[in-house]
Scaffold this motif. Structure first.
Motif, PDB file in Angstrom:
ATOM      1  N   MET A 172       0.825  -1.191   0.000  1.00 56.13           N
ATOM      2  CA  MET A 172       0.000   0.000   0.000  1.00 56.13           C
ATOM      3  C   MET A 172       0.868   1.254   0.000  1.00 56.13           C
ATOM      4  SD  MET A 172      -3.125   1.002  -0.158  1.00 56.13           S
ATOM      5  CE  MET A 172      -3.911  -0.557   0.115  1.00 56.13           C
ATOM      6  N   GLN A 173       1.880   1.236   0.835  1.00 52.19           N
ATOM      7  CA  GLN A 173       2.771   2.386   0.932  1.00 52.19           C
ATOM      8  C   GLN A 173       3.411   2.687  -0.426  1.00 52.19           C
ATOM      9  OE1 GLN A 173       5.749   1.890   3.969  1.00 52.19           O
ATOM     10  NE2 GLN A 173       6.021   4.073   4.193  1.00 52.19           N
ATOM     11  N   GLU A 174       3.812   1.647  -1.130  1.00 51.80           N
ATOM     12  CA  GLU A 174       4.445   1.835  -2.429  1.00 51.80           C
ATOM     13  C   GLU A 174       3.483   2.489  -3.415  1.00 51.80           C
ATOM     14  OE1 GLU A 174       4.359  -1.173  -0.839  1.00 51.80           O
ATOM     15  OE2 GLU A 174       6.390  -1.096  -0.038  1.00 51.80           O
ATOM     16  N   ARG A 175       2.228   2.104  -3.378  1.00 55.32           N
ATOM     17  CA  ARG A 175       1.217   2.696  -4.276  1.00 55.32           C
ATOM     18  C   ARG A 175       1.042   4.186  -3.984  1.00 55.32           C
ATOM     19  NH1 ARG A 175      -3.988  -0.845  -3.842  1.00 55.32           N
ATOM     20  NH2 ARG A 175      -4.789   0.688  -5.316  1.00 55.32           N
ATOM     21  N   ILE A 176       1.055   4.545  -2.716  1.00 57.33           N
ATOM     22  CA  ILE A 176       0.929   5.960  -2.356  1.00 57.33           C
ATOM     23  C   ILE A 176       2.140   6.736  -2.862  1.00 57.33           C
ATOM     24  CG2 ILE A 176       0.758   7.625  -0.464  1.00 57.33           C
ATOM     25  CD1 ILE A 176      -0.741   5.427   1.118  1.00 57.33           C
ATOM     26  N   TRP A 177       3.337   6.176  -2.686  1.00 56.13           N
ATOM     27  CA  TRP A 177       4.542   6.847  -3.157  1.00 56.13           C
ATOM     28  C   TRP A 177       4.508   7.063  -4.664  1.00 56.13           C
ATOM     29  CZ3 TRP A 177       7.316   9.799  -0.386  1.00 56.13           C
ATOM     30  CH2 TRP A 177       7.650   9.496   0.939  1.00 56.13           C
ATOM     31  N   VAL A 178       4.005   6.076  -5.403  1.00 55.07           N
ATOM     32  CA  VAL A 178       3.909   6.210  -6.860  1.00 55.07           C
ATOM     33  C   VAL A 178       3.012   7.387  -7.221  1.00 55.07           C
ATOM     34  CG1 VAL A 178       2.989   5.115  -8.952  1.00 55.07           C
ATOM     35  CG2 VAL A 178       4.451   3.807  -7.410  1.00 55.07           C
ATOM     36  N   ILE A 179       1.889   7.507  -6.546  1.00 54.21           N
ATOM     37  CA  ILE A 179       0.961   8.616  -6.818  1.00 54.21           C
ATOM     38  C   ILE A 179       1.598   9.946  -6.450  1.00 54.21           C
ATOM     39  CG2 ILE A 179      -1.270   9.627  -6.192  1.00 54.21           C
ATOM     40  CD1 ILE A 179      -2.247   6.673  -5.898  1.00 54.21           C
ATOM     41  N   VAL A 180       2.289   9.992  -5.326  1.00 50.73           N
ATOM     42  CA  VAL A 180       2.992  11.220  -4.934  1.00 50.73           C
ATOM     43  C   VAL A 180       3.963  11.627  -6.044  1.00 50.73           C
ATOM     44  CG1 VAL A 180       4.699  12.188  -3.333  1.00 50.73           C
ATOM     45  CG2 VAL A 180       2.750  10.915  -2.439  1.00 50.73           C
ATOM     46  N   GLY A 181       4.720  10.688  -6.554  1.00 52.78           N
ATOM     47  CA  GLY A 181       5.676  10.981  -7.612  1.00 52.78           C
ATOM     48  C   GLY A 181       5.015  11.431  -8.898  1.00 52.78           C
ATOM     49  N   GLN A 182       3.901  10.798  -9.260  1.00 49.49           N
ATOM     50  CA  GLN A 182       3.195  11.158 -10.481  1.00 49.49           C
ATOM     51  C   GLN A 182       2.601  12.558 -10.398  1.00 49.49           C
ATOM     52  OE1 GLN A 182       0.406   7.906 -10.699  1.00 49.49           O
ATOM     53  NE2 GLN A 182       1.741   6.674 -11.989  1.00 49.49           N
ATOM     54  N   VAL A 183       2.043  12.891  -9.261  1.00 50.77           N
ATOM     55  CA  VAL A 183       1.352  14.171  -9.108  1.00 50.77           C
ATOM     56  C   VAL A 183       2.316  15.303  -8.770  1.00 50.77           C
ATOM     57  CG1 VAL A 183      -0.376  15.423  -7.748  1.00 50.77           C
ATOM     58  CG2 VAL A 183      -0.814  13.063  -8.446  1.00 50.77           C
ATOM     59  N   CYS A 184       3.211  15.061  -7.845  1.00 47.66           N
ATOM     60  CA  CYS A 184       4.060  16.129  -7.314  1.00 47.66           C
ATOM     61  C   CYS A 184       5.444  16.189  -7.955  1.00 47.66           C
ATOM     62  CB  CYS A 184       4.226  15.950  -5.811  1.00 47.66           C
ATOM     63  SG  CYS A 184       2.681  15.994  -4.884  1.00 47.66           S
ATOM     64  N   GLY A 185       5.922  15.081  -8.449  1.00 48.68           N
ATOM     65  CA  GLY A 185       7.270  15.006  -8.995  1.00 48.68           C
ATOM     66  C   GLY A 185       8.150  14.139  -8.113  1.00 48.68           C
ATOM     67  N   THR A 186       9.232  13.655  -8.692  1.00 50.07           N
ATOM     68  CA  THR A 186      10.067  12.695  -7.973  1.00 50.07           C
ATOM     69  C   THR A 186      10.766  13.292  -6.757  1.00 50.07           C
ATOM     70  OG1 THR A 186      11.903  13.118  -9.487  1.00 50.07           O
ATOM     71  CG2 THR A 186      10.459  11.239  -9.995  1.00 50.07           C
ATOM     72  N   GLY A 187      10.985  14.592  -6.728  1.00 52.71           N
ATOM     73  CA  GLY A 187      11.613  15.203  -5.555  1.00 52.71           C
ATOM     74  C   GLY A 187      10.801  15.000  -4.292  1.00 52.71           C
ATOM     75  N   TYR A 188       9.517  14.851  -4.448  1.00 59.42           N
ATOM     76  CA  TYR A 188       8.618  14.678  -3.294  1.00 59.42           C
ATOM     77  C   TYR A 188       8.598  13.238  -2.786  1.00 59.42           C
ATOM     78  CZ  TYR A 188       6.705  19.316  -4.291  1.00 59.42           C
ATOM     79  OH  TYR A 188       6.548  20.666  -4.487  1.00 59.42           O
ATOM     80  N   THR A 189       9.255  12.329  -3.500  1.00 58.06           N
ATOM     81  CA  THR A 189       9.192  10.923  -3.111  1.00 58.06           C
ATOM     82  C   THR A 189      10.293  10.516  -2.141  1.00 58.06           C
ATOM     83  OG1 THR A 189      10.444  10.218  -5.071  1.00 58.06           O
ATOM     84  CG2 THR A 189       8.028  10.240  -5.248  1.00 58.06           C
ATOM     85  N   GLU A 190      11.075  11.466  -1.696  1.00 57.50           N
ATOM     86  CA  GLU A 190      12.062  11.189  -0.651  1.00 57.50           C
ATOM     87  C   GLU A 190      11.369  11.321   0.698  1.00 57.50           C
ATOM     88  OE1 GLU A 190      15.197  10.147  -1.025  1.00 57.50           O
ATOM     89  OE2 GLU A 190      14.772  10.101  -3.176  1.00 57.50           O
ATOM     90  N   PRO A 191      11.497  10.328   1.574  1.00 58.35           N
ATOM     91  CA  PRO A 191      10.801  10.410   2.862  1.00 58.35           C
ATOM     92  C   PRO A 191      11.086  11.675   3.659  1.00 58.35           C
ATOM     93  CG  PRO A 191      11.625   8.196   2.508  1.00 58.35           C
ATOM     94  CD  PRO A 191      12.175   9.047   1.391  1.00 58.35           C
ATOM     95  N   ALA A 192      12.290  12.223   3.557  1.00 54.80           N
ATOM     96  CA  ALA A 192      12.633  13.424   4.325  1.00 54.80           C
ATOM     97  C   ALA A 192      12.230  14.714   3.616  1.00 54.80           C
ATOM     98  CB  ALA A 192      14.130  13.450   4.614  1.00 54.80           C
ATOM     99  N   ALA A 193      11.673  14.607   2.407  1.00 54.46           N
ATOM    100  CA  ALA A 193      11.296  15.799   1.642  1.00 54.46           C
ATOM    101  C   ALA A 193      10.189  16.562   2.353  1.00 54.46           C
ATOM    102  CB  ALA A 193      10.840  15.401   0.241  1.00 54.46           C
ATOM    103  N   ASN A 194      10.339  17.875   2.362  1.00 55.27           N
ATOM    104  CA  ASN A 194       9.327  18.738   2.957  1.00 55.27           C
ATOM    105  C   ASN A 194       8.461  19.306   1.843  1.00 55.27           C
ATOM    106  OD1 ASN A 194       8.356  21.609   3.761  1.00 55.27           O
ATOM    107  ND2 ASN A 194       8.784  20.596   5.710  1.00 55.27           N
ATOM    108  N   PHE A 195       7.170  19.083   1.922  1.00 51.49           N
ATOM    109  CA  PHE A 195       6.222  19.505   0.887  1.00 51.49           C
ATOM    110  C   PHE A 195       6.369  20.991   0.572  1.00 51.49           C
ATOM    111  CE2 PHE A 195       1.937  20.952  -0.384  1.00 51.49           C
ATOM    112  CZ  PHE A 195       1.741  20.143  -1.493  1.00 51.49           C
ATOM    113  N   TYR A 196       6.443  21.820   1.586  1.00 51.10           N
ATOM    114  CA  TYR A 196       6.497  23.277   1.389  1.00 51.10           C
ATOM    115  C   TYR A 196       7.847  23.743   0.858  1.00 51.10           C
ATOM    116  CZ  TYR A 196       2.201  23.135   4.006  1.00 51.10           C
ATOM    117  OH  TYR A 196       0.933  22.840   4.422  1.00 51.10           O
ATOM    118  N   GLU A 197       8.929  23.167   1.371  1.00 51.44           N
ATOM    119  CA  GLU A 197      10.263  23.566   0.923  1.00 51.44           C
ATOM    120  C   GLU A 197      10.480  23.260  -0.553  1.00 51.44           C
ATOM    121  OE1 GLU A 197      13.110  21.790   3.578  1.00 51.44           O
ATOM    122  OE2 GLU A 197      12.467  23.051   5.255  1.00 51.44           O
TER     123      GLU A 197
END
Length: 81
Positions: free
Chosen positions: A1-26
């Motif tokens: 399930m977690q992997e599916r969420i990460w895929v969607i995050v990457g598709q919508v937001c871009g691969t920079g957002y797929t790092e666990p330590a990434a800050n959405f606002y930064e």
């Protein structure tokens, strides 16, 4: 399930957002991008995630971790409308 969420995050937001330590606002995330992400997650999993789940998460890893039980629970446990 977690992997599916990460895929969607990457598709919508871009691969920079797929790092666990990434800050959405930064990374430049805003309410429009947050809405797009929540819409994509709702479409994929059939559940409405609260927007504050993303806004209050210190990083994307926390957001994904906190989202898993919400998208993975049976509909009756989601507190439906």
């Amino acid at each position: 399930m977690q992997e599916r969420i990460w895929v969607i995050v990457g598709q919508v937001c871009g691969t920079g957002y797929t790092e666990p330590a990434a800050n959405f606002y930064e990374l430049g995330g805003d309410s429009l991008l947050a809405g797009e992400l929540m819409t994509a997650l709702r479409t994929e999993f059939g559940v409405e995630l609260p927007m504050n789940l993303l806004f209050e998460a210190p990083d994307m890893g926390t957001f994904v971790h906190d989202a898993v039980p919400l998208v993975d629970s049976p509909p009756a446990q989601r507190g439906g409308s």
